[in-house]
Write a protein that holds these residues in place. Structure first.
Motif, PDB file in Angstrom:
ATOM      1  N   ARG A  20     -61.666 -22.760 -41.892  1.00  0.00           N
ATOM      2  CA  ARG A  20     -60.744 -21.865 -41.144  1.00  0.00           C
ATOM      3  C   ARG A  20     -61.366 -20.370 -41.036  1.00  0.00           C
ATOM      4  O   ARG A  20     -61.193 -20.047 -39.674  1.00  0.00           O
TER       5      ARG A  20
ATOM      6  N   LYS B 153     -63.591 -20.992 -37.930  1.00  0.00           N
ATOM      7  CA  LYS B 153     -62.721 -21.328 -36.779  1.00  0.00           C
ATOM      8  C   LYS B 153     -62.115 -20.198 -36.163  1.00  0.00           C
ATOM      9  O   LYS B 153     -61.964 -20.228 -34.957  1.00  0.00           O
TER      10      LYS B 153
ATOM     11  N   GLY C  67     -65.817 -26.576 -32.318  1.00  0.00           N
ATOM     12  CA  GLY C  67     -64.804 -25.869 -33.089  1.00  0.00           C
ATOM     13  C   GLY C  67     -63.955 -26.827 -33.850  1.00  0.00           C
ATOM     14  O   GLY C  67     -63.117 -26.457 -34.708  1.00  0.00           O
ATOM     15  N   ASN C  68     -64.013 -28.176 -33.800  1.00  0.00           N
ATOM     16  CA  ASN C  68     -63.000 -29.046 -34.367  1.00  0.00           C
ATOM     17  C   ASN C  68     -63.370 -29.269 -35.717  1.00  0.00           C
ATOM     18  O   ASN C  68     -62.759 -29.641 -36.444  1.00  0.00           O
ATOM     19  N   ARG C  69     -64.669 -28.972 -36.270  1.00  0.00           N
ATOM     20  CA  ARG C  69     -65.178 -29.177 -37.580  1.00  0.00           C
ATOM     21  C   ARG C  69     -65.432 -28.015 -38.313  1.00  0.00           C
ATOM     22  O   ARG C  69     -66.536 -27.841 -39.331  1.00  0.00           O
ATOM     23  N   LEU C  70     -65.118 -26.861 -37.978  1.00  0.00           N
ATOM     24  CA  LEU C  70     -65.135 -25.537 -38.796  1.00  0.00           C
ATOM     25  C   LEU C  70     -64.188 -25.271 -39.969  1.00  0.00           C
ATOM     26  O   LEU C  70     -62.839 -25.646 -39.549  1.00  0.00           O
TER      27      LEU C  70
ATOM     28  N   TYR D 147     -64.595 -17.924 -34.202  1.00  0.00           N
ATOM     29  CA  TYR D 147     -65.037 -18.804 -33.093  1.00  0.00           C
ATOM     30  C   TYR D 147     -63.752 -18.782 -32.007  1.00  0.00           C
ATOM     31  O   TYR D 147     -64.226 -18.392 -30.906  1.00  0.00           O
ATOM     32  N   LEU D 148     -62.753 -19.042 -32.340  1.00  0.00           N
ATOM     33  CA  LEU D 148     -61.549 -18.693 -31.225  1.00  0.00           C
ATOM     34  C   LEU D 148     -61.360 -17.272 -30.726  1.00  0.00           C
ATOM     35  O   LEU D 148     -61.109 -17.181 -29.688  1.00  0.00           O
TER      36      LEU D 148
ATOM     37  N   THR E 222     -54.444 -20.206 -37.397  1.00  0.00           N
ATOM     38  CA  THR E 222     -55.155 -20.444 -38.156  1.00  0.00           C
ATOM     39  C   THR E 222     -54.966 -19.779 -39.555  1.00  0.00           C
ATOM     40  O   THR E 222     -55.330 -19.801 -40.539  1.00  0.00           O
TER      41      THR E 222
END
Length: 201
Positions: A37, A40, A32-35, A43-44, A70
């Motif tokens: 916006r 991400k 999730g840290n490399r997605l 994902y969240l 985000t």
């Protein structure tokens, strides 16, 4: 990016099918840290939805909070879940404000979501001691969305409890008869002389 999108889609399908372990497996395979916006945010949201489905409301709220930061799009269903968690946290005014804002565009939503919204609005008003408003929401839900069985029957039961607590026993009894009738027990409705209430009453 295409692989992440596909994995998120698989997680969503598993979540909708209530295959929570499988949904968790898919989400755990995404960093999730490399997605970007948008991805991400999705994902969240899915992480929040999964935690919510498993009853982990604090974890769900944390993911939804990160999602809101985000600036990515948030679905109406997730906004309803956020309001529900706020209710559980005792932030009733904030939750009610969010639900009422969602209700302003309820006609664009599927009926099951409209029914869910009305139910949580009723719960919020009830928790704040606004009994008349709560009753109106519960009964509007029951009579305007009878096809949404779970929400409609639960709303009728909640309304019956309120009427019982107010000493209006006949109304409470008739609501309970209505519940039995809606569950297919027409013979009990006929014996008791109920099953034909019209709201508002």
């Amino acid at each position: 990016e295409a692989g992440v999108q596909a994995t998120l889609q698989l997680a969503d399908v598993a979540l909708q099918a209530q295959q929570y372990q499988l949904a968790g497996f898919y989400l755990a395979n995404i960093d999730g840290n490399r997605l970007p916006r948008k991805l991400k945010g999705r994902y969240l949201e899915l992480k929040g939805d999964l935690a919510f489905a498993l009853g982990g409301y604090e974890d769900a709220f944390n993911n939804y909070s990160e999602l809101l930061k985000t600036g990515a799009e948030v679905s109406d269903s997730s906004r309803i879940k956020i309001a529900f968690i706020l209710q559980q946290q005792g932030q009733l005014d904030v939750a009610q404000g969010q639900l009422e804002k969602l209700w302003e565009r309820h006609e664009t939503m599927p009926t099951n979501m409209q029914a869910e919204l009305l139910y949580y609005m009723a719960e919020g008003e009830h928790s704040m001691g606004n009994i008349d408003k709560a009753l109106d929401y519960y009964l509007r839900l029951a009579w305007q969305y009878p096809q949404e069985n779970i929400w409609a029957l639960t709303a009728m039961f909640r309304a019956a409890l309120i009427y019982d607590g107010m000493g209006q026993y006949d109304t409470a009894k008739n609501l309970l008869i209505e519940i039995e009738a809606k569950r297919g027990r027409a013979e009990e409705r006929t014996k008791a002389g109920g099953g034909n209430m019209v709201y508002p009453f």
